[in-house]
Design a protein around this motif. Structure first.
Motif, PDB file in Angstrom:
ATOM      1  N   GLY A  36     -11.860  13.453   1.089  1.00  0.00           N
ATOM      2  CA  GLY A  36     -12.248  12.420   2.036  1.00  0.00           C
ATOM      3  C   GLY A  36     -11.759  11.035   1.695  1.00  0.00           C
ATOM      4  N   LYS A  37     -10.987  10.879   0.646  1.00  0.00           N
ATOM      5  CA  LYS A  37     -10.560   9.558   0.172  1.00  0.00           C
ATOM      6  C   LYS A  37      -9.060   9.343   0.356  1.00  0.00           C
ATOM      7  N   THR A  38      -8.690   8.080   0.580  1.00  0.00           N
ATOM      8  CA  THR A  38      -7.263   7.748   0.689  1.00  0.00           C
ATOM      9  C   THR A  38      -6.632   7.567  -0.686  1.00  0.00           C
ATOM     10  N   GLY A  39      -7.435   7.122  -1.661  1.00  0.00           N
ATOM     11  CA  GLY A  39      -6.898   6.898  -3.004  1.00  0.00           C
ATOM     12  C   GLY A  39      -5.959   5.722  -3.106  1.00  0.00           C
ATOM     13  N   GLN A  40      -5.948   4.859  -2.101  1.00  0.00           N
ATOM     14  CA  GLN A  40      -5.016   3.733  -2.089  1.00  0.00           C
ATOM     15  C   GLN A  40      -5.300   2.759  -3.234  1.00  0.00           C
ATOM     16  N   ALA A  41      -4.234   2.200  -3.794  1.00  0.00           N
ATOM     17  CA  ALA A  41      -4.335   1.189  -4.848  1.00  0.00           C
ATOM     18  C   ALA A  41      -3.438   0.024  -4.447  1.00  0.00           C
ATOM     19  N   PRO A  42      -3.933  -0.901  -3.605  1.00  0.00           N
ATOM     20  CA  PRO A  42      -3.104  -2.011  -3.121  1.00  0.00           C
ATOM     21  C   PRO A  42      -2.456  -2.783  -4.261  1.00  0.00           C
ATOM     22  N   SER A  43      -1.200  -3.168  -4.057  1.00  0.00           N
ATOM     23  CA  SER A  43      -0.446  -3.884  -5.089  1.00  0.00           C
ATOM     24  C   SER A  43      -0.172  -5.314  -4.644  1.00  0.00           C
ATOM     25  N   ASN A  73       0.847  -1.183   0.000  1.00  0.00           N
ATOM     26  CA  ASN A  73       0.000   0.000   0.000  1.00  0.00           C
ATOM     27  C   ASN A  73       0.887   1.239   0.000  1.00  0.00           C
ATOM     28  N   ALA A  74       0.301   2.388   0.188  1.00  0.00           N
ATOM     29  CA  ALA A  74       1.064   3.644   0.127  1.00  0.00           C
ATOM     30  C   ALA A  74       1.032   4.343   1.490  1.00  0.00           C
ATOM     31  N   PRO A  75       1.972   4.005   2.367  1.00  0.00           N
ATOM     32  CA  PRO A  75       2.005   4.630   3.687  1.00  0.00           C
ATOM     33  C   PRO A  75       2.946   5.837   3.747  1.00  0.00           C
ATOM     34  N   VAL A  76       2.815   6.594   4.818  1.00  0.00           N
ATOM     35  CA  VAL A  76       3.823   7.576   5.211  1.00  0.00           C
ATOM     36  C   VAL A  76       4.374   7.120   6.554  1.00  0.00           C
ATOM     37  N   LYS A  87       8.723  12.807  -7.120  1.00  0.00           N
ATOM     38  CA  LYS A  87       9.077  11.789  -8.121  1.00  0.00           C
ATOM     39  C   LYS A  87       8.478  10.429  -7.814  1.00  0.00           C
ATOM     40  N   ASP A  88       7.749  10.314  -6.703  1.00  0.00           N
ATOM     41  CA  ASP A  88       7.226   9.022  -6.251  1.00  0.00           C
ATOM     42  C   ASP A  88       5.964   8.677  -7.034  1.00  0.00           C
ATOM     43  N   HIS A  89       6.137   7.818  -8.022  1.00  0.00           N
ATOM     44  CA  HIS A  89       5.122   7.477  -9.011  1.00  0.00           C
ATOM     45  C   HIS A  89       3.892   6.813  -8.391  1.00  0.00           C
ATOM     46  N   SER A  90       4.096   5.700  -7.668  1.00  0.00           N
ATOM     47  CA  SER A  90       2.962   4.950  -7.132  1.00  0.00           C
ATOM     48  C   SER A  90       2.701   5.191  -5.655  1.00  0.00           C
ATOM     49  N   GLY A  91       3.725   5.624  -4.919  1.00  0.00           N
ATOM     50  CA  GLY A  91       3.559   5.809  -3.485  1.00  0.00           C
ATOM     51  C   GLY A  91       2.989   7.147  -3.086  1.00  0.00           C
ATOM     52  N   ALA A  92       2.932   8.096  -4.008  1.00  0.00           N
ATOM     53  CA  ALA A  92       2.409   9.416  -3.674  1.00  0.00           C
ATOM     54  C   ALA A  92       1.521   9.978  -4.791  1.00  0.00           C
ATOM     55  N   LEU A  93       2.062  10.013  -6.035  1.00  0.00           N
ATOM     56  CA  LEU A  93       1.286  10.598  -7.132  1.00  0.00           C
ATOM     57  C   LEU A  93       0.024   9.786  -7.418  1.00  0.00           C
ATOM     58  N   GLN A  94       0.117   8.457  -7.408  1.00  0.00           N
ATOM     59  CA  GLN A  94      -1.066   7.661  -7.743  1.00  0.00           C
ATOM     60  C   GLN A  94      -2.232   7.897  -6.775  1.00  0.00           C
ATOM     61  N   PRO A  95      -2.021   7.809  -5.442  1.00  0.00           N
ATOM     62  CA  PRO A  95      -3.163   8.097  -4.563  1.00  0.00           C
ATOM     63  C   PRO A  95      -3.668   9.530  -4.712  1.00  0.00           C
ATOM     64  N   TRP A  96      -2.767  10.474  -4.930  1.00  0.00           N
ATOM     65  CA  TRP A  96      -3.158  11.878  -5.132  1.00  0.00           C
ATOM     66  C   TRP A  96      -4.094  11.984  -6.340  1.00  0.00           C
ATOM     67  N   LEU A  97      -3.772  11.279  -7.419  1.00  0.00           N
ATOM     68  CA  LEU A  97      -4.630  11.293  -8.603  1.00  0.00           C
ATOM     69  C   LEU A  97      -5.955  10.586  -8.353  1.00  0.00           C
ATOM     70  N   ARG A  98      -5.901   9.439  -7.704  1.00  0.00           N
ATOM     71  CA  ARG A  98      -7.116   8.668  -7.463  1.00  0.00           C
ATOM     72  C   ARG A  98      -8.082   9.420  -6.543  1.00  0.00           C
ATOM     73  N   GLN A  99      -7.547  10.199  -5.639  1.00  0.00           N
ATOM     74  CA  GLN A  99      -8.403  11.030  -4.786  1.00  0.00           C
ATOM     75  C   GLN A  99      -9.181  12.071  -5.603  1.00  0.00           C
ATOM     76  N   ARG A 100      -8.715  12.335  -6.803  1.00  0.00           N
ATOM     77  CA  ARG A 100      -9.328  13.330  -7.684  1.00  0.00           C
ATOM     78  C   ARG A 100     -10.056  12.682  -8.864  1.00  0.00           C
ATOM     79  N   GLY A 101     -10.293  11.382  -8.767  1.00  0.00           N
ATOM     80  CA  GLY A 101     -11.054  10.700  -9.793  1.00  0.00           C
ATOM     81  C   GLY A 101     -10.267  10.312 -11.022  1.00  0.00           C
TER      82      GLY A 101
END
Length: 437
Positions: free
Chosen positions: A303-310, A154-157, A204-218
Protein backbone atom coordinates in the motif's frame (compact mmCIF):
# COMPACT_ATOMS: atom_id res chain seq x y z
CA UNK A 1 20.44 8.37 -13.94
CA UNK A 2 23.63 6.57 -13.22
CA UNK A 3 26.58 8.33 -11.70
CA UNK A 4 30.02 6.89 -12.32
CA UNK A 5 32.40 7.93 -9.57
CA UNK A 6 35.25 5.48 -9.83
CA UNK A 7 37.65 4.77 -6.98
CA UNK A 8 40.60 5.45 -9.25
CA UNK A 9 39.10 8.90 -9.91
CA UNK A 10 39.21 9.73 -6.23
CA UNK A 11 42.65 8.28 -5.81
CA UNK A 12 43.68 11.16 -8.02
CA UNK A 13 41.74 13.71 -5.98
CA UNK A 14 43.23 12.44 -2.74
CA UNK A 15 46.73 12.39 -4.16
CA UNK A 16 47.85 15.95 -3.41
CA UNK A 17 47.08 17.25 -6.88
CA UNK A 18 48.77 14.53 -8.92
CA UNK A 19 46.63 13.91 -12.00
CA UNK A 20 45.44 10.39 -12.64
CA UNK A 21 46.40 9.52 -16.19
CA UNK A 22 44.26 6.41 -16.04
CA UNK A 23 41.10 8.52 -16.21
CA UNK A 24 42.07 10.00 -19.54
CA UNK A 25 41.01 6.84 -21.35
CA UNK A 26 37.51 6.54 -19.88
CA UNK A 27 35.72 7.27 -23.12
CA UNK A 28 34.64 10.80 -22.19
CA UNK A 29 33.81 12.98 -25.16
CA UNK A 30 35.25 16.49 -24.72
CA UNK A 31 32.51 18.78 -23.47
CA UNK A 32 31.01 21.44 -25.65
CA UNK A 33 32.01 24.96 -24.68
CA UNK A 34 30.71 28.41 -25.36
CA UNK A 35 30.96 31.86 -23.87
CA UNK A 36 33.69 34.39 -23.62
CA UNK A 37 36.24 34.23 -20.85
CA UNK A 38 38.31 37.18 -19.93
CA UNK A 39 39.93 38.73 -16.90
CA UNK A 40 39.79 37.72 -13.28
CA UNK A 41 36.05 38.33 -13.26
CA UNK A 42 35.29 35.38 -15.58
CA UNK A 43 33.76 32.02 -14.61
CA UNK A 44 33.85 28.51 -16.02
CA UNK A 45 30.60 26.61 -15.44
CA UNK A 46 30.01 22.90 -16.19
CA UNK A 47 26.93 20.71 -16.18
CA UNK A 48 25.50 17.57 -17.72
CA UNK A 49 22.12 17.40 -19.41
CA UNK A 50 20.04 16.84 -22.49
CA UNK A 51 19.34 19.41 -25.18
CA UNK A 52 16.49 21.17 -23.36
CA UNK A 53 18.52 21.66 -20.17
CA UNK A 54 21.56 22.80 -22.15
CA UNK A 55 19.54 25.40 -24.06
CA UNK A 56 17.97 26.71 -20.85
CA UNK A 57 21.33 27.04 -19.11
CA UNK A 58 22.83 28.90 -22.07
CA UNK A 59 19.98 31.41 -22.14
CA UNK A 60 20.10 31.91 -18.36
CA UNK A 61 23.88 32.40 -18.33
CA UNK A 62 23.58 35.10 -20.99
CA UNK A 63 21.04 36.91 -18.80
CA UNK A 64 23.43 36.62 -15.85
CA UNK A 65 26.30 38.13 -17.85
CA UNK A 66 24.08 40.95 -19.12
CA UNK A 67 23.01 41.78 -15.55
CA UNK A 68 26.36 41.42 -13.75
CA UNK A 69 29.06 41.85 -16.37
CA UNK A 70 30.60 38.54 -15.29
CA UNK A 71 31.64 36.50 -18.35
CA UNK A 72 30.85 32.78 -18.18
CA UNK A 73 32.46 30.05 -20.25
CA UNK A 74 30.03 27.12 -20.36
CA UNK A 75 31.03 23.47 -20.60
CA UNK A 76 28.42 20.77 -20.97
CA UNK A 77 28.21 17.15 -21.98
CA UNK A 78 26.15 14.01 -21.80
CA UNK A 79 26.01 12.14 -18.55
CA UNK A 80 28.46 9.38 -19.37
CA UNK A 81 31.97 10.30 -18.28
CA UNK A 82 30.99 13.58 -16.63
CA UNK A 83 32.46 12.70 -13.25
CA UNK A 84 35.52 10.99 -14.70
CA UNK A 85 36.38 14.26 -16.47
CA UNK A 86 35.69 16.26 -13.33
CA UNK A 87 37.86 13.96 -11.21
CA UNK A 88 40.77 14.37 -13.59
CA UNK A 89 40.53 18.14 -13.27
CA UNK A 90 40.29 18.00 -9.49
CA UNK A 91 43.39 15.82 -9.47
CA UNK A 92 45.20 18.31 -11.69
CA UNK A 93 44.12 21.28 -9.60
CA UNK A 94 42.12 22.92 -12.39
CA UNK A 95 38.40 22.26 -11.86
CA UNK A 96 35.68 24.56 -13.24
CA UNK A 97 34.70 27.50 -11.03
CA UNK A 98 31.20 26.15 -10.52
CA UNK A 99 29.65 22.84 -11.51
CA UNK A 100 26.51 20.76 -11.35
CA UNK A 101 26.59 17.99 -8.74
CA UNK A 102 24.42 14.97 -7.94
CA UNK A 103 22.80 15.46 -4.53
CA UNK A 104 23.75 11.96 -3.42
CA UNK A 105 27.43 12.46 -4.30
CA UNK A 106 28.02 15.66 -2.36
CA UNK A 107 29.06 13.83 0.81
CA UNK A 108 31.71 11.94 -1.14
CA UNK A 109 33.28 15.09 -2.59
CA UNK A 110 32.93 17.02 0.67
CA UNK A 111 34.76 14.21 2.44
CA UNK A 112 37.71 14.74 0.11
CA UNK A 113 37.92 18.43 1.02
CA UNK A 114 37.57 19.64 -2.56
CA UNK A 115 34.33 21.62 -2.13
CA UNK A 116 33.92 25.12 -0.73
CA UNK A 117 31.87 25.50 2.43
CA UNK A 118 29.21 27.89 1.14
CA UNK A 119 28.43 29.12 4.64
CA UNK A 120 30.83 31.96 3.86
CA UNK A 121 28.34 33.23 1.25
CA UNK A 122 25.08 32.52 3.11
CA UNK A 123 23.07 34.68 3.56
CA UNK A 124 25.17 37.58 2.27
CA UNK A 125 25.50 36.42 -1.35
CA UNK A 126 23.35 33.25 -1.52
CA UNK A 127 19.84 33.48 -0.10
CA UNK A 128 18.60 30.02 0.90
CA UNK A 129 15.59 31.24 2.87
CA UNK A 130 13.28 30.99 -0.14
CA UNK A 131 13.76 27.22 -0.41
CA UNK A 132 11.32 24.72 1.03
CA UNK A 133 12.74 23.52 4.36
CA UNK A 134 13.06 19.82 3.33
CA UNK A 135 15.00 20.84 0.21
CA UNK A 136 17.23 23.42 1.88
CA UNK A 137 19.54 20.89 3.49
CA UNK A 138 20.04 18.72 0.41
CA UNK A 139 23.62 19.95 -0.04
CA UNK A 140 24.50 19.88 3.65
CA UNK A 141 27.17 17.51 5.00
CA UNK A 142 27.92 17.40 8.73
CA UNK A 143 26.23 20.74 9.25
CA UNK A 144 28.05 22.58 6.46
CA UNK A 145 26.53 23.66 3.14
CA UNK A 146 28.53 22.39 0.17
CA UNK A 147 25.88 22.56 -2.52
CA UNK A 148 22.70 24.50 -3.28
CA UNK A 149 19.71 22.51 -4.59
CA UNK A 150 17.99 23.55 -7.78
CA UNK A 151 14.74 21.64 -7.45
CA UNK A 152 13.11 18.59 -5.97
CA UNK A 153 12.70 15.15 -7.49
CA UNK A 154 10.76 11.92 -7.11
CA UNK A 155 10.54 8.46 -8.67
CA UNK A 156 7.97 8.44 -11.48
CA UNK A 157 7.16 6.04 -14.29
CA UNK A 158 6.58 7.77 -17.61
CA UNK A 159 4.35 5.97 -20.13
CA UNK A 160 3.35 6.56 -23.74
CA UNK A 161 -0.40 7.16 -23.58
CA UNK A 162 -0.71 7.44 -27.36
CA UNK A 163 0.74 3.96 -27.73
CA UNK A 164 -1.49 2.49 -25.02
CA UNK A 165 -4.51 3.98 -26.79
CA UNK A 166 -3.39 2.56 -30.12
CA UNK A 167 -2.94 -0.90 -28.61
CA UNK A 168 -6.25 -0.58 -26.72
CA UNK A 169 -4.54 -1.52 -23.46
CA UNK A 170 -5.52 0.10 -20.16
CA UNK A 171 -2.61 2.25 -18.95
CA UNK A 172 -1.15 2.09 -15.44
CA UNK A 173 -2.72 4.07 -12.60
CA UNK A 174 -1.30 5.45 -9.37
CA UNK A 175 -2.64 2.53 -7.36
CA UNK A 176 -0.84 -0.15 -9.39
CA UNK A 177 1.45 -2.80 -7.90
CA UNK A 178 4.64 -4.48 -9.05
CA UNK A 179 2.54 -7.44 -10.19
CA UNK A 180 0.43 -5.04 -12.25
CA UNK A 181 3.63 -3.60 -13.74
CA UNK A 182 4.72 -7.06 -14.93
CA UNK A 183 1.27 -7.87 -16.31
CA UNK A 184 0.96 -4.60 -18.22
CA UNK A 185 4.53 -4.71 -19.59
CA UNK A 186 4.00 -8.26 -20.83
CA UNK A 187 0.67 -7.39 -22.42
CA UNK A 188 2.16 -4.41 -24.25
CA UNK A 189 5.12 -6.41 -25.56
CA UNK A 190 2.88 -9.12 -26.96
CA UNK A 191 0.48 -6.67 -28.59
CA UNK A 192 3.12 -4.29 -29.95
CA UNK A 193 5.17 -6.73 -31.98
CA UNK A 194 8.80 -7.85 -32.51
CA UNK A 195 11.62 -5.82 -30.95
CA UNK A 196 9.13 -3.72 -29.00
CA UNK A 197 9.00 -3.89 -25.22
CA UNK A 198 6.57 -2.96 -22.49
CA UNK A 199 9.12 -1.29 -20.23
CA UNK A 200 12.68 -0.32 -19.52
CA UNK A 201 14.80 -2.87 -17.66
CA UNK A 202 15.17 -0.90 -14.42
CA UNK A 203 17.06 -3.56 -12.47
CA UNK A 204 20.08 -1.22 -12.40
CA UNK A 205 18.07 1.87 -11.37
CA UNK A 206 19.46 2.59 -7.91
CA UNK A 207 17.24 5.43 -6.67
CA UNK A 208 14.43 5.54 -9.22
CA UNK A 209 13.26 1.97 -8.76
CA UNK A 210 15.23 -0.09 -6.21
CA UNK A 211 15.00 2.52 -3.44
CA UNK A 212 11.18 2.83 -3.42
CA UNK A 213 10.92 -0.97 -3.76
CA UNK A 214 13.05 -1.33 -0.61
CA UNK A 215 11.27 1.41 1.31
CA UNK A 216 7.93 -0.24 0.59
CA UNK A 217 9.34 -3.23 2.50
CA UNK A 218 10.61 -1.28 5.48
CA UNK A 219 14.22 -1.03 4.32
CA UNK A 220 16.31 1.49 2.37
CA UNK A 221 19.46 1.80 0.31
CA UNK A 222 21.47 2.91 3.34
CA UNK A 223 21.18 3.09 7.10
CA UNK A 224 21.66 6.14 9.28
CA UNK A 225 25.18 4.93 10.13
CA UNK A 226 26.02 4.89 6.38
CA UNK A 227 26.08 1.15 5.75
CA UNK A 228 24.00 -0.75 3.20
CA UNK A 229 20.37 -0.93 4.30
CA UNK A 230 19.49 -4.17 2.54
CA UNK A 231 20.91 -7.65 2.18
CA UNK A 232 21.53 -10.46 -0.34
CA UNK A 233 18.00 -11.85 0.00
CA UNK A 234 16.54 -8.47 -0.98
CA UNK A 235 18.74 -8.08 -4.05
CA UNK A 236 18.13 -11.70 -5.05
CA UNK A 237 14.37 -11.04 -5.02
CA UNK A 238 14.91 -7.81 -7.00
CA UNK A 239 17.06 -9.42 -9.70
CA UNK A 240 14.72 -12.43 -9.88
CA UNK A 241 11.72 -10.16 -10.51
CA UNK A 242 13.43 -8.47 -13.45
CA UNK A 243 14.84 -11.75 -14.76
CA UNK A 244 11.33 -13.13 -15.02
CA UNK A 245 10.18 -10.10 -17.00
CA UNK A 246 13.25 -10.36 -19.21
CA UNK A 247 12.55 -13.99 -20.04
CA UNK A 248 8.93 -13.11 -20.79
CA UNK A 249 10.05 -10.43 -23.26
CA UNK A 250 8.29 -7.76 -21.20
CA UNK A 251 11.33 -5.48 -20.72
CA UNK A 252 14.00 -4.29 -23.09
CA UNK A 253 17.23 -6.23 -23.66
CA UNK A 254 20.39 -4.85 -22.03
CA UNK A 255 21.70 -3.71 -25.41
CA UNK A 256 19.22 -0.82 -25.28
CA UNK A 257 20.38 0.50 -21.91
CA UNK A 258 23.35 2.48 -23.25
CA UNK A 259 21.10 5.38 -24.32
CA UNK A 260 18.99 5.68 -21.18
CA UNK A 261 21.07 8.07 -19.06
CA UNK A 262 20.01 11.27 -20.82
CA UNK A 263 16.74 12.76 -22.05
CA UNK A 264 17.58 12.78 -25.75
CA UNK A 265 16.06 11.56 -28.99
CA UNK A 266 18.20 8.42 -28.70
CA UNK A 267 16.45 7.18 -25.56
CA UNK A 268 14.58 3.94 -26.46
CA UNK A 269 11.42 5.45 -24.99
CA UNK A 270 11.60 8.24 -27.57
CA UNK A 271 12.73 6.04 -30.46
CA UNK A 272 9.61 3.90 -29.98
CA UNK A 273 11.18 0.75 -28.53
CA UNK A 274 9.75 0.79 -25.00
CA UNK A 275 6.37 1.93 -23.67
CA UNK A 276 7.28 2.78 -20.04
CA UNK A 277 10.43 4.13 -18.41
CA UNK A 278 11.65 5.20 -14.99
CA UNK A 279 13.79 8.23 -14.26
CA UNK A 280 12.24 11.07 -16.24
CA UNK A 281 9.53 13.71 -16.01
CA UNK A 282 7.33 15.16 -18.69
CA UNK A 283 9.20 18.45 -18.96
CA UNK A 284 12.31 16.61 -20.19
CA UNK A 285 10.69 13.98 -22.42
CA UNK A 286 7.49 15.43 -23.85
CA UNK A 287 9.26 17.96 -26.14
CA UNK A 288 11.09 15.05 -27.80
CA UNK A 289 8.00 13.27 -29.15
CA UNK A 290 4.61 13.94 -30.74
CA UNK A 291 3.06 11.16 -28.63
CA UNK A 292 1.14 12.10 -25.49
CA UNK A 293 3.04 11.06 -22.36
CA UNK A 294 1.72 10.54 -18.85
CA UNK A 295 3.13 10.01 -15.33
CA UNK A 296 2.35 7.55 -12.56
CA UNK A 297 4.22 6.64 -9.39
CA UNK A 298 6.57 3.67 -9.28
CA UNK A 299 4.43 0.56 -8.52
CA UNK A 300 3.34 0.12 -4.91
CA UNK A 301 3.81 -2.65 -2.39
CA UNK A 302 2.12 -3.00 0.98
CA UNK A 303 0.00 0.00 0.00
CA UNK A 304 2.99 2.36 0.04
CA UNK A 305 4.73 4.35 -2.68
CA UNK A 306 8.10 4.25 -0.92
CA UNK A 307 9.00 7.61 -2.44
CA UNK A 308 12.11 9.40 -1.14
CA UNK A 309 11.99 12.97 -2.54
CA UNK A 310 15.41 14.37 -3.42
CA UNK A 311 16.88 17.85 -3.80
CA UNK A 312 17.32 17.63 -7.55
CA UNK A 313 20.80 18.53 -8.75
CA UNK A 314 23.11 20.85 -6.79
CA UNK A 315 25.45 23.65 -7.75
CA UNK A 316 28.84 23.49 -6.03
CA UNK A 317 32.01 25.60 -5.93
CA UNK A 318 35.40 23.84 -5.79
CA UNK A 319 37.95 24.95 -3.20
CA UNK A 320 40.22 25.83 -6.13
CA UNK A 321 37.67 27.98 -7.95
CA UNK A 322 39.41 31.03 -9.39
CA UNK A 323 36.38 33.22 -8.72
CA UNK A 324 34.33 31.83 -5.81
CA UNK A 325 32.56 35.13 -5.18
CA UNK A 326 31.37 35.26 -8.79
CA UNK A 327 30.36 31.60 -8.63
CA UNK A 328 28.31 32.30 -5.48
CA UNK A 329 26.55 35.13 -7.32
CA UNK A 330 25.72 32.73 -10.16
CA UNK A 331 24.27 30.19 -7.69
CA UNK A 332 22.08 32.87 -6.12
CA UNK A 333 21.04 34.01 -9.59
CA UNK A 334 19.71 30.55 -10.47
CA UNK A 335 18.03 30.29 -7.09
CA UNK A 336 16.37 33.68 -6.73
CA UNK A 337 16.41 35.72 -9.95
CA UNK A 338 12.98 35.88 -11.58
CA UNK A 339 14.36 35.72 -15.12
CA UNK A 340 16.59 32.75 -14.28
CA UNK A 341 13.72 30.83 -12.72
CA UNK A 342 11.49 31.50 -15.73
CA UNK A 343 14.26 30.47 -18.13
CA UNK A 344 15.29 27.24 -16.39
CA UNK A 345 11.68 26.18 -15.72
CA UNK A 346 11.71 22.50 -14.66
CA UNK A 347 14.93 21.48 -16.36
CA UNK A 348 16.69 20.80 -13.03
CA UNK A 349 13.75 19.47 -11.02
CA UNK A 350 10.40 20.56 -9.65
CA UNK A 351 10.12 24.07 -8.16
CA UNK A 352 12.08 24.13 -4.88
CA UNK A 353 10.23 27.13 -3.46
CA UNK A 354 6.87 28.88 -3.47
CA UNK A 355 8.57 31.75 -5.29
CA UNK A 356 9.60 29.46 -8.16
CA UNK A 357 6.23 27.73 -8.23
CA UNK A 358 4.31 31.02 -8.35
CA UNK A 359 6.55 32.41 -11.09
CA UNK A 360 6.25 29.31 -13.27
CA UNK A 361 2.61 28.32 -12.78
CA UNK A 362 0.95 31.08 -14.87
CA UNK A 363 2.90 30.27 -18.04
CA UNK A 364 3.59 26.57 -17.47
CA UNK A 365 3.10 24.30 -20.44
CA UNK A 366 0.79 21.32 -20.04
CA UNK A 367 3.75 18.93 -19.38
CA UNK A 368 5.28 21.34 -16.85
CA UNK A 369 1.96 21.77 -15.06
CA UNK A 370 1.51 17.98 -15.02
CA UNK A 371 4.99 17.56 -13.51
CA UNK A 372 4.20 20.11 -10.79
CA UNK A 373 0.82 18.54 -10.05
CA UNK A 374 2.48 15.14 -9.88
CA UNK A 375 5.05 16.51 -7.44
CA UNK A 376 2.27 17.71 -5.15
CA UNK A 377 0.60 14.30 -5.39
CA UNK A 378 3.85 12.57 -4.45
CA UNK A 379 4.36 14.92 -1.50
CA UNK A 380 0.90 13.98 -0.21
CA UNK A 381 1.68 10.28 -0.67
CA UNK A 382 4.96 10.63 1.22
CA UNK A 383 3.03 12.10 4.14
CA UNK A 384 0.49 9.27 3.91
CA UNK A 385 3.24 6.61 3.78
CA UNK A 386 4.64 8.02 7.05
CA UNK A 387 7.99 6.35 6.38
CA UNK A 388 11.28 7.51 7.90
CA UNK A 389 13.21 10.06 5.87
CA UNK A 390 15.72 8.36 3.60
CA UNK A 391 19.23 8.51 5.14
CA UNK A 392 21.81 10.66 3.38
CA UNK A 393 23.87 8.71 0.89
CA UNK A 394 27.34 8.02 2.33
CA UNK A 395 30.75 8.69 0.78
CA UNK A 396 31.31 5.94 -1.76
CA UNK A 397 27.72 6.17 -2.99
CA UNK A 398 28.84 6.62 -6.59
CA UNK A 399 30.83 3.41 -6.56
CA UNK A 400 27.88 1.56 -5.01
CA UNK A 401 25.70 2.74 -7.90
CA UNK A 402 28.36 1.60 -10.34
CA UNK A 403 28.49 -1.78 -8.60
CA UNK A 404 24.71 -2.19 -8.97
CA UNK A 405 24.85 -1.09 -12.59
CA UNK A 406 27.59 -3.62 -13.33
CA UNK A 407 25.99 -6.54 -11.50
CA UNK A 408 22.53 -5.90 -12.99
CA UNK A 409 23.94 -5.72 -16.51
CA UNK A 410 26.06 -8.86 -16.04
CA UNK A 411 22.92 -10.73 -14.98
CA UNK A 412 20.88 -9.20 -17.81
CA UNK A 413 23.46 -10.21 -20.44
CA UNK A 414 23.59 -13.73 -19.00
CA UNK A 415 27.24 -13.40 -18.06
CA UNK A 416 26.47 -14.01 -14.38
CA UNK A 417 23.85 -15.98 -12.53
CA UNK A 418 21.64 -14.05 -10.15
CA UNK A 419 23.49 -15.53 -7.21
CA UNK A 420 26.87 -14.54 -8.66
CA UNK A 421 25.61 -11.04 -9.46
CA UNK A 422 24.36 -10.57 -5.92
CA UNK A 423 27.65 -11.78 -4.47
CA UNK A 424 29.62 -9.51 -6.77
CA UNK A 425 27.52 -6.46 -5.88
CA UNK A 426 27.88 -6.84 -2.12
CA UNK A 427 31.60 -7.47 -2.42
CA UNK A 428 32.12 -4.36 -4.58
CA UNK A 429 29.70 -2.16 -2.62
CA UNK A 430 31.14 -2.97 0.80
CA UNK A 431 34.66 -2.37 -0.51
CA UNK A 432 33.59 0.97 -1.97
CA UNK A 433 32.03 2.15 1.29
CA UNK A 434 35.04 0.99 3.32
CA UNK A 435 37.52 2.72 1.01
CA UNK A 436 35.55 5.97 1.15
CA UNK A 437 35.85 6.33 4.93
Amino acid sequence: MAQHLSRRGFLGIAGAGVASAALAGCGFAPPSSSGTGGGNNALTFRWWGGNARNDAYQKAVKIFTDKTGIAVTTQYSGYDGYFDKLNTEFAGGNPPDIFQMDTALVSTYAGRNVLTDLGTYVPGTIGLDTLYAPVRGAGTVKGKTYGVPSGSGNAPVLYDKTLFDQLKISPPTNDWTWQDFGTIATEVSKAWGPDKYGALDASKDHSGALQPWLRQRGKDLYTADQTLGFGPDDLTEWFTFWDGLRKAGAICPPTLLSNTDAATGNHPFITGQIAMTTGWGLAQMQPLTQHELKLVVVPRANGKTGQAPSGGVLLCIPVKSKNPEGAAKLINFFLNDDDAIKTMKLQRGLPPSDKAKNLLAPTATAPEKADMDFGEYVAAQVAKDALPTAPTAPPGYGDVKTALDSAAKQVAFGKMSIAAGVTQFFSDAKTALANAK
